[in-house]
Design a protein around this motif. Sequence first.
Motif, PDB file in Angstrom:
ATOM      1  N   THR A  53       0.837  -1.206   0.000  1.00 12.75           N
ATOM      2  CA  THR A  53       0.000   0.000   0.000  1.00 12.75           C
ATOM      3  C   THR A  53       0.865   1.246   0.000  1.00 12.75           C
ATOM      4  O   THR A  53       0.570   2.220  -0.711  1.00 12.75           O
ATOM      5  CB  THR A  53      -0.951  -0.012   1.221  1.00 12.75           C
TER       6      THR A  53
ATOM      7  N   ASP B 290      -5.982  -0.975  -4.819  1.00  9.68           N
ATOM      8  CA  ASP B 290      -5.444  -1.569  -3.598  1.00  9.68           C
ATOM      9  C   ASP B 290      -6.421  -2.594  -3.041  1.00  9.68           C
ATOM     10  O   ASP B 290      -7.409  -2.236  -2.421  1.00  9.68           O
ATOM     11  CB  ASP B 290      -5.162  -0.484  -2.558  1.00  9.68           C
ATOM     12  N   GLU B 291      -6.135  -3.856  -3.263  1.00  4.21           N
ATOM     13  CA  GLU B 291      -6.994  -4.957  -2.812  1.00  4.21           C
ATOM     14  C   GLU B 291      -8.460  -4.627  -3.077  1.00  4.21           C
ATOM     15  O   GLU B 291      -9.286  -4.677  -2.158  1.00  4.21           O
ATOM     16  CB  GLU B 291      -6.774  -5.236  -1.318  1.00  4.21           C
TER      17      GLU B 291
HETATM   18 MG    MG Z   1      -2.117  -2.794   2.160  1.00  2.00          MG
END
Ligand code: MG
Length: 351
Positions: A42, A161-162
């Motif tokens: 991240t 991000d995910e």
């Molecule tokens: Mg992360």
Amino acid sequence: MEIRISNIRKQFELYPALHQVSLDIRSGELIALLGPSGSGKTTLLRLIAGLEIPTSGSIFFGDEDASRKSVQERNVGFVFQNYALFRHMTVAQNIGFGLRVRPRGQRPARTEIRRRAEEMLELVQLPGLGSRFPSQLSGGQRQRVALARALAIEPRVLLLDEPFGALDARVRKDLRKGLRDLHDRTGHTTVFVTHDQEEALELADRVVVMSQGRIDQVGTPDDIYEAPNSASVFSFIGESVELPVTVGNDTVLLEGRSLSLPTGDAAKGPARLFVRPHDFEIVPDGPDTIAGTVVAQRPQGGLRRVEMAIGGGNGRRIEINVPRDFDEPLTGEIRVRPKRFRLFPAEAATS
Ligand code: MG
Ligand code: ADP
């Protein structure tokens, strides 16, 4: 848009989240940042977005030094795992948001924004849902609206991000395929963060494997799976059996037996042998085999999973996969040989 990340360090007060990370992302590629929680994925994504400033190092978008540019100036689109839609806005208003908040002069006309929202909904295969509110959508639909919102600003780079992290397995699989299709149609340079190795291997053109604030390996999914460059990448990607060995001259001393196996350029001495569970074969007695006692077995997909105790009394257990229709009775003692394997240096002794 091509992105060149050079020697990036990111320090949060005393904590170094990224150490000297360098990575070239090619124009139009779909790249996955893969690693366990806390590995710095991240942070790296936020640095690319401009949401964090590097402690040192540079980020170039094409020939342009992006390091000191704001998020808006970089013109990136992003979707986060829990990037909630605005609940009081319709789907179309959500998608148009990034265009509506642009400064006067760069802001498209209302009708153009509406048209763009409809076009984005078509792109993510939710045509006609523009007047709904987020509460009237499923989780998977909301995530596709978030994707449409990120795409509406015509970003130079798409950062995710995910994005499917919170959804159930079935929906994730559908969205994964949807994202790949979308990427192939639009050709955006896309950086995708995941801790799910299956997702990364299935979706990405190239995978960046990270641990502890460093990049361990960059390669195509095949490279990463077939030729992991370290013990940590091998064991993070897919299943593995690890055995302590001593490497000799094209021999491997394993559980007290010397097996003649190609050792390549592995250094002689103590080493770690890594094998995928399906890369063992069961063979009759022979010089290059180790013995084990079958402890348990069960079907697993098209294979049979066999748990065996090797090395006599010391109790080492390994689990291997063999073809399900293997007709030898798998009882008592059997002999196995690693068909494909990799050798990595033994861990330095710690006191
Ligand atoms: Mg992360
Ligand atoms: P990942 O996304 O791979 O789980 P992160 O990039 O979120 O990892 O975090 C990497 C490390 O940096 C973690 O140990 C995390 O606790 C730390 N970290 C991230 N953001 C901050 C912050 N704002 N302040 C302090 N530490 C942080």
